[in-house]
Design a protein around this motif. Structure first.
Motif, PDB file in Angstrom:
ATOM      1  N   ALA A   1       0.851  -1.194   0.000  1.00  0.00           N
ATOM      2  CA  ALA A   1       0.000   0.000   0.000  1.00  0.00           C
ATOM      3  C   ALA A   1       0.884   1.239   0.000  1.00  0.00           C
ATOM      4  O   ALA A   1       1.844   1.328   0.774  1.00  0.00           O
ATOM      5  CB  ALA A   1      -0.912  -0.002   1.217  1.00  0.00           C
ATOM      6  N   ILE A   2       0.574   2.181  -0.875  1.00  0.00           N
ATOM      7  CA  ILE A   2       1.338   3.427  -0.953  1.00  0.00           C
ATOM      8  C   ILE A   2       0.416   4.589  -0.599  1.00  0.00           C
ATOM      9  O   ILE A   2      -0.625   4.804  -1.237  1.00  0.00           O
ATOM     10  CB  ILE A   2       1.951   3.630  -2.346  1.00  0.00           C
ATOM     11  N   TYR A   3       0.805   5.318   0.451  1.00  0.00           N
ATOM     12  CA  TYR A   3       0.077   6.492   0.924  1.00  0.00           C
ATOM     13  C   TYR A   3       0.872   7.735   0.529  1.00  0.00           C
ATOM     14  O   TYR A   3       2.093   7.677   0.375  1.00  0.00           O
ATOM     15  CB  TYR A   3      -0.094   6.439   2.440  1.00  0.00           C
ATOM     16  N   THR A   4       0.200   8.851   0.366  1.00  0.00           N
ATOM     17  CA  THR A   4       0.891  10.049  -0.107  1.00  0.00           C
ATOM     18  C   THR A   4       0.672  11.219   0.839  1.00  0.00           C
ATOM     19  O   THR A   4      -0.391  11.353   1.454  1.00  0.00           O
ATOM     20  CB  THR A   4       0.401  10.452  -1.512  1.00  0.00           C
ATOM     21  N   ILE A   5       1.701  12.023   0.968  1.00  0.00           N
ATOM     22  CA  ILE A   5       1.551  13.335   1.614  1.00  0.00           C
ATOM     23  C   ILE A   5       2.113  14.382   0.648  1.00  0.00           C
ATOM     24  O   ILE A   5       3.163  14.188   0.040  1.00  0.00           O
ATOM     25  CB  ILE A   5       2.244  13.409   2.989  1.00  0.00           C
ATOM     26  N   THR A   6       1.364  15.483   0.521  1.00  0.00           N
ATOM     27  CA  THR A   6       1.655  16.490  -0.494  1.00  0.00           C
ATOM     28  C   THR A   6       1.403  17.872   0.074  1.00  0.00           C
ATOM     29  O   THR A   6       0.426  18.088   0.811  1.00  0.00           O
ATOM     30  CB  THR A   6       0.744  16.292  -1.730  1.00  0.00           C
TER      31      THR A   6
ATOM     32  N   ILE B   1       4.982   5.350   2.692  1.00  0.00           N
ATOM     33  CA  ILE B   1       4.522   6.746   2.625  1.00  0.00           C
ATOM     34  C   ILE B   1       5.326   7.449   1.538  1.00  0.00           C
ATOM     35  O   ILE B   1       6.547   7.628   1.672  1.00  0.00           O
ATOM     36  CB  ILE B   1       4.694   7.461   3.975  1.00  0.00           C
ATOM     37  N   TYR B   2       4.653   7.838   0.463  1.00  0.00           N
ATOM     38  CA  TYR B   2       5.299   8.542  -0.636  1.00  0.00           C
ATOM     39  C   TYR B   2       5.251  10.042  -0.353  1.00  0.00           C
ATOM     40  O   TYR B   2       4.192  10.670  -0.421  1.00  0.00           O
ATOM     41  CB  TYR B   2       4.590   8.198  -1.947  1.00  0.00           C
TER      42      TYR B   2
ATOM     43  N   SER C   1      10.699  10.455  -5.012  1.00  0.00           N
ATOM     44  CA  SER C   1      11.127  10.421  -6.411  1.00  0.00           C
ATOM     45  C   SER C   1      12.318  11.330  -6.644  1.00  0.00           C
ATOM     46  O   SER C   1      12.953  11.272  -7.696  1.00  0.00           O
ATOM     47  CB  SER C   1       9.980  10.866  -7.324  1.00  0.00           C
ATOM     48  N   GLY C   2      12.607  12.185  -5.686  1.00  0.00           N
ATOM     49  CA  GLY C   2      13.694  13.144  -5.866  1.00  0.00           C
ATOM     50  C   GLY C   2      13.258  14.424  -6.546  1.00  0.00           C
ATOM     51  O   GLY C   2      14.086  15.306  -6.812  1.00  0.00           O
ATOM     52  N   LYS C   3      11.965  14.566  -6.830  1.00  0.00           N
ATOM     53  CA  LYS C   3      11.442  15.781  -7.461  1.00  0.00           C
ATOM     54  C   LYS C   3      10.691  16.631  -6.441  1.00  0.00           C
ATOM     55  O   LYS C   3      10.265  16.141  -5.398  1.00  0.00           O
ATOM     56  CB  LYS C   3      10.513  15.423  -8.626  1.00  0.00           C
ATOM     57  N   SER C   4      10.522  17.878  -6.747  1.00  0.00           N
ATOM     58  CA  SER C   4       9.701  18.810  -5.955  1.00  0.00           C
ATOM     59  C   SER C   4      10.126  18.852  -4.483  1.00  0.00           C
ATOM     60  O   SER C   4       9.294  18.962  -3.584  1.00  0.00           O
ATOM     61  CB  SER C   4       8.209  18.436  -6.050  1.00  0.00           C
ATOM     62  N   ASN C   5      11.442  18.758  -4.249  1.00  0.00           N
ATOM     63  CA  ASN C   5      12.005  18.822  -2.890  1.00  0.00           C
ATOM     64  C   ASN C   5      11.501  17.693  -1.980  1.00  0.00           C
ATOM     65  O   ASN C   5      11.500  17.823  -0.753  1.00  0.00           O
ATOM     66  CB  ASN C   5      11.695  20.171  -2.234  1.00  0.00           C
ATOM     67  N   SER C   6      11.098  16.586  -2.581  1.00  0.00           N
ATOM     68  CA  SER C   6      10.585  15.479  -1.767  1.00  0.00           C
ATOM     69  C   SER C   6      11.693  14.820  -0.943  1.00  0.00           C
ATOM     70  O   SER C   6      11.450  14.373   0.183  1.00  0.00           O
ATOM     71  CB  SER C   6       9.906  14.438  -2.656  1.00  0.00           C
TER      72      SER C   6
END
Length: 403
Positions: free
Chosen positions: A7-12, A54-55, A86-91
């Protein structure tokens, strides 16, 4: 049906364009080539899956994670937090700040980041570890009789084993087994077996011990056991070597001499790697070349290309096994009885031998790193070690918290 339960959860951060972030998320996760359920920002069932990731999709998400943390801690069951980036958007920067905070709170976690190939490989390794831990929950292992008198350093901490692995150790008296053997009828021996007459005479008794151990396993609902097997020499003038070889091949982990740390090592190997383990004594080690000889009078029958039935080495009675494994990659492994340390080193099985003056199955293994041979002479975990086919150091290290 999916073969995995990831399961992959996201915080944005709300500062980022949702449509663009969703598109980037789809592209990134698709490129990994894994099966997963994308939960988005709904953390209601966090912790209920084999692997809960947690992505961290963007920077500026640290505060959101902090808000979620009480719920996540309650749901995680003490499992490490896995932060995917992913290394993008300062993640990555946000993930580093989050992990740093977790470490300050003595909470385990890691950032999964790198090339797509590395990330995919790491997720699969973590999933194997998580599945093995699920398999071990509620596992019952029997200790039949006390450990053999010579195993003076092979004690086990049953509370630690229960807490960390979910394994219950079940103490069973030798008398119970001996009574079952006595009540188990003896069967005849296959007259076509190409073995000497003394071994042929011992075969019905060896088979009787095998069937008695099966009864014991069923009676106590065991997934495995270790037995104070030398007691059988005096009580029944026979050995458990053949029984253990058969039981291991049938998926019931079966160890010798009441050695519980060896049993735990074999059980971990089966749950994590899906392979049987050969419990053996190092008999000779060359610390300069990394070449070593390991020997014992039994080996799981599913580990060998062929085998011979002989007498037990030390006693000269009963039925022992000389097995011949396929030459190639192997791993030598052992965990301590309190799970505080372990040894795992890869090598190559370079020869099977049948030298006199040693237990029947004899494997000559050359360690990949000769320097690691010093461990056996300077800081060993008991005498018995486990040999498994294939190279598995990375996975074993990861399972035991050092990978």
């Amino acid at each position: 049906m999916k073969s995995t339960d990831i399961a992959i959860y996201t915080i944005t951060s709300p500062l980022h364009d949702k449509t663009a972030i969703d598109a980037a998320t789809h592209e990134f996760l698709t490129s990994l080539g894994i099966d997963y359920d994308l939960k988005g920002d709904d953390f209601s069932d966090y912790g209920c899956h084999t692997l809960n990731i947690i992505y961290v999709r963007t920077g500026g998400t640290e505060g959101r994670f902090l808000q979620l943390l009480p719920h996540l801690k309650q749901q995680s069951g003490g499992k490490p937090f896995l932060l995917l980036t992913s290394g993008k958007s300062n993640s990555l920067a946000a993930s580093m700040e989050i992990l740093s905070f977790l470490r300050q709170q003595d909470i385990e976690g890691e950032i999964i980041h790198g090339s797509n190939e590395y990330v995919t490989r790491r997720i699969h390794l973590l999933e194997k570890v998580a599945k093995a831990r699920q398999t071990l929950q509620g596992c019952r292992l029997g200790v039949v009789g006390q450990p053999s008198d010579w195993l003076i350093s092979s004690e086990v901490d049953s509370e630690v084993v229960s807490k960390q692995l979910g394994i219950e150790l079940v103490n069973i008296s030798m008398k119970e087994l001996q009574d079952i053997i006595d009540s188990t009828p003896e069967t005849g021996c296959d007259a076509s077996l190409a073995i000497d007459q003394e071994t042929k005479k011992a075969m019905p008794g060896a088979d009787r011990i095998h069937r008695a151990l099966m009864t014991l396993v069923q009676r106590h609902h065991l997934q495995g056991f270790t037995i104070r097997c030398f007691d059988l020499l005096s009580s029944h003038h026979n050995t458990g070597c053949l029984a253990l070889a058969r039981l291991n091949a049938d998926g019931i982990v079966a160890g010798c001499e009441g050695d519980v740390p060896a049993l735990l090592s074999m059980t971990i190997a089966q749950a994590l790697l899906g392979v049987s383990g050969f419990q053996a004594n190092p008999a000779r080690i060359d610390v300069e070349t990394g070449e070593m000889l390991l020997a014992h009078c039994t080996i799981p029958l599913n580990m060998v290309e062929r085998y011979e039935l002989l007498s037990h080495f030390e006693s000269g009675i009963g039925v022992g096994i000389r097995g011949y494994m396929k030459e190639g990659p192997v791993t030598v492994f052992k965990v301590s009885g309190d799970l505080s340390r372990h040894f795992a080193e890869e090598g190559t099985l370079i020869a099977n031998q049948a030298a006199p003056g040693l237990c029947r199955t004899q494997l000559v293994i050359k360690l990949a790193d000769a320097r690691r041979a010093d461990y056996f002479l300077q800081n060993p975990i008991g005498n018995h070690h486990i040999v498994v086919a294939g190279h598995h150091k990375q996975l074993l290290d990861l399972f035991l918290g050092v990978g």
